[in-house]
Design an enzyme around this catalytic site. Structure first.
Site, PDB file in Angstrom:
ATOM      1  N   LYS A 182       0.844  -1.121  -0.058  1.00  0.00           N
ATOM      2  CA  LYS A 182      -0.015  -0.103   0.057  1.00  0.00           C
ATOM      3  C   LYS A 182       1.000   1.273  -0.035  1.00  0.00           C
ATOM      4  CE  LYS A 182      -4.358   1.279   2.366  1.00  0.00           C
ATOM      5  NZ  LYS A 182      -5.088   0.969   3.818  1.00  0.00           N
TER       6      LYS A 182
HETATM    7  O1  G3P Z   1      -9.277   2.307   4.583  1.00  0.00           O
HETATM    8  C1  G3P Z   1      -9.150   3.338   5.206  1.00  0.00           C
HETATM    9  C2  G3P Z   1      -9.727   3.765   6.446  1.00  0.00           C
HETATM   10  O2  G3P Z   1      -9.079   2.936   7.468  1.00  0.00           O
HETATM   11  C3  G3P Z   1      -9.948   5.146   6.954  1.00  0.00           C
HETATM   12  O3  G3P Z   1     -11.139   4.946   7.487  1.00  0.00           O
HETATM   13  O4  G3P Z   1     -13.085   5.947   9.079  1.00  0.00           O
HETATM   14  O5  G3P Z   1     -10.420   6.540   9.445  1.00  0.00           O
HETATM   15  O6  G3P Z   1     -11.785   7.467   7.638  1.00  0.00           O
HETATM   16  P1  G3P Z   1     -11.396   6.189   8.356  1.00  0.00           P
END
Ligand code: G3P
Length: 218
Positions: A87
């Protein structure tokens, strides 16, 4: 549509895997930190464990932000297992590294995508996946789902092999809308995947079936 678990928590991952519906895992430095996994050896060992337990793609994120550093870390991560996907953040050195990884046969997931132009560049560099963060776009009063629609259209127009991996998924409606728009993958916290199972009418209906059966059968 593929379901990936967006967590580094092995127990939560295995809970969804046990249902036979899990296709992979995504992690990021924040999710690894949340599980208290620190230090290079521990991080590599955790990725190895995830790659062994789950037969799908496991996204493992680099920390470096310069080309040489990204290449060094990415090659080390890719060596762990065939199902590790490196990634890489959407930055100029990241795109250069994705092009090099592609030439070396190392699969990549370009993360922190917030616009169609960014996704187009990542696809041209040969990224296996792009990760548009739909929840974070919604957070700033944007339309995350519109970005998914744009990416699906653009990749279809040109026959890119890059998969649209909807990330920052916050609730079951996000998953359903991604499915309607043709996103290839959604990655979300396991709790959100499990929420898809629930409906109050299912609970009421099952309770009635069992009560009626009990009336006659004791
Ligand atoms: O896949 C990306 C994720 O981990 C981010 O999620 O909820 O922190 O925006 P969030």
């Amino acid at each position: 549509m593929k379901f990936f678990a967006d967590t580094a928590n092995l127990n939560q991952i295995l809970e969804v895997h046990a249902l036979g519906i899990l296709d992979g895992v995504t992690t990021n430095p924040s999710l690894m930190a949340k599980e208290g996994i620190k230090g290079e050896e521990a991080i590599l060992a955790h990725y190895a464990l995830l790659a062994k337990e789950i037969p799908g793609d496991i996204s493992a994120e680099v920390i470096a932000t310069d080309y040489e550093g990204i290449m060094k870390e990415g090659r080390r991560l890719a060596k762990i297992s065939d199902n590790i996907v490196v990634k890489v953040p959407m930055i100029k050195d990241g795109i250069k590294a994705i092009s090099s990884f592609t030439a070396e046969g190392i699969r990549t997931n370009c993360t922190l995508i917030f616009s169609p132009g960014q996704a187009l560049i990542a696809a041209k560099a040969g990224a296996s996946y792009v990760s548009p963060f739909i929840g974070r776009i919604d957070d700033i009063a944007g339309d995350g789902m519109n970005l998914i629609s744009q990416l699906v259209n653009i990749f279809t127009n040109y026959g890119f092999g890059t998969e649209v991996l909807a990330a920052s998924v916050r609730h079951p409606l996000h998953i359903v809308q991604c499915a309607e728009l043709g996103a290839d993958v959604v990655t979300c916290p396991p709790s959100v995947i499990l929420q898809l199972l629930q409906h109050p009418l299912t609970d009421i209906g099952l309770e009635k079936f069992l009560a009626d059966h009990k009336k006659l059968n004791g």
